[in-house]
Design a protein around this motif. Sequence first.
Motif, PDB file in Angstrom:
ATOM      1  N   ALA A 236      12.645  38.067  71.129  1.00  0.00           N
ATOM      2  CA  ALA A 236      12.991  38.651  72.476  1.00  0.00           C
ATOM      3  C   ALA A 236      12.844  37.893  73.713  1.00  0.00           C
ATOM      4  N   MET A 237      11.398  37.643  73.649  1.00  0.00           N
ATOM      5  CA  MET A 237      10.879  36.807  74.802  1.00  0.00           C
ATOM      6  C   MET A 237      11.628  35.346  74.743  1.00  0.00           C
ATOM      7  N   GLY A 238      11.575  34.833  73.894  1.00  0.00           N
ATOM      8  CA  GLY A 238      12.256  33.288  73.730  1.00  0.00           C
ATOM      9  C   GLY A 238      13.700  33.293  74.084  1.00  0.00           C
ATOM     10  N   THR A 239      14.286  33.952  73.753  1.00  0.00           N
ATOM     11  CA  THR A 239      15.873  34.281  73.811  1.00  0.00           C
ATOM     12  C   THR A 239      16.488  34.685  74.770  1.00  0.00           C
ATOM     13  N   LEU A 240      16.000  35.592  75.348  1.00  0.00           N
ATOM     14  CA  LEU A 240      16.558  36.641  76.623  1.00  0.00           C
ATOM     15  C   LEU A 240      17.318  35.774  77.591  1.00  0.00           C
ATOM     16  N   TYR A 241      16.517  34.742  78.253  1.00  0.00           N
ATOM     17  CA  TYR A 241      16.958  33.975  79.519  1.00  0.00           C
ATOM     18  C   TYR A 241      17.677  32.644  79.074  1.00  0.00           C
ATOM     19  N   LEU A 242      17.895  32.429  77.827  1.00  0.00           N
ATOM     20  CA  LEU A 242      18.325  30.846  77.554  1.00  0.00           C
ATOM     21  C   LEU A 242      19.307  30.386  78.208  1.00  0.00           C
ATOM     22  N   LEU A 243      20.317  31.371  78.749  1.00  0.00           N
ATOM     23  CA  LEU A 243      21.599  31.016  79.299  1.00  0.00           C
ATOM     24  C   LEU A 243      21.037  30.694  80.912  1.00  0.00           C
ATOM     25  N   PHE A 245      18.219  29.873  81.513  1.00  0.00           N
ATOM     26  CA  PHE A 245      17.010  28.548  81.364  1.00  0.00           C
ATOM     27  C   PHE A 245      18.066  27.217  81.693  1.00  0.00           C
ATOM     28  N   LEU A 246      19.158  27.179  80.702  1.00  0.00           N
ATOM     29  CA  LEU A 246      20.099  26.018  80.610  1.00  0.00           C
ATOM     30  C   LEU A 246      20.619  25.907  82.240  1.00  0.00           C
TER      31      LEU A 246
END
Length: 402
Positions: A236-243, A245-246
């Motif tokens: 949850a922590m590692g993927t929530l803000y991927l968009l 982050f990019l």
Amino acid sequence: MSEKAADQAPPVPQALAEPTVHVRGGWIAGLGLASLGMWMASLTPLQVSMPQQLQDITPHHKVLALCLGRLRGRRHRWTIGMALLAAVSLVLIARQDSVIGIAVLWALFNVFQNGEYASLSAAIPDHVPVRQRATVAGWVGMPQALGLVVGTLLVVQVFTLDTRSGLTDGYLVLAVLLVVLAVPFVAFTPDYPLDPGHGERLTVRKLLSSIWISPREYPDFGWAWLTRFLASLAIAMGTLYLLYFLRDAVHYPHPADGLLILIVIYTGCVVVTAIVGGMISDRVGNRKVIVTLGGALMGAAAVLLVFVETWPAAMVAAVLFGLGFGAYLAVDQALITQVLPAAADRAKDLGIINIAIVAPGAVGAALAGALVTLGGYPLLFAGTAVVAVLASVLVWRIKSVP
């Protein structure tokens, strides 16, 4: 018990008996399709549609808004009923123009999706013998990653996110597939009834007390719950803000397309290790070594992004995270089915395990939002790495499974 007494003991009903016959490919495919529809509807909005929707609603407060969205938050009849209610929730989310509306309806969706997940999860201990469980869990767990790829392709490439009508259509097709893909499994797989004599009358008090399983009395179940919670928290922590982050850290020119590329890379790696890792675990009989390796690889992916915020690093991290999560997903699910306290309570106990899978969505959102606010994405991924390593180490506290 004497031999005579054993002969006179009542037979164990088929619904509670330990499975001994290997399930066939068609059964696995049916359960996999139902899981695919569920994960498409669950993960795609969270990773793709909802971030874009919130970006349009409140571009200057998107991190907090996405965090808020996560914070609000016998078998076959249950499976199809929960799928229908979850689908209705998705349809209503598509029409929302406020953060609160999205948050409340997403919370309802999660309640119904978790009900379906508990029912589908119970199918493995209900039907699959122990010696085949990691292999089946690998095939059935694969849709958790594949669903995100197929769902992202649908909402990004077929129903473009750039228009409100495209965003709405993406939600609607996910809602339809959520129900349609559950139908073959419900229609064609056995659903053994349980003799009323083997059940107790349900009361509110019994319902509330059944939610608690003492870690002192069942320590292996307690450790399995905690390690699954930590692994899900890392995800949850590692993927929530991927968009974001990019978009904000990597400065990738087309963040939605970049996210799709990362998801495809990640999924390919999940497929390989989920299937191969499950087969190896069933063959050698060792669960914890593969679970530990999976958690370590997820931690390594997060550590890489702490120090390098570039597109090539993001792709390498997708490989590491996919390899680790695939191995963890298949083998840990098989491990969990071996520490359930009672056969009669499989679905209920797996529902408690599902709390460890779902609750980190809210906890992870709160932690991720705070870490990004305090120290940016490096602090977020450092926290993710710590949690992933804890999940891989603490699995060794489980004593009854090698």
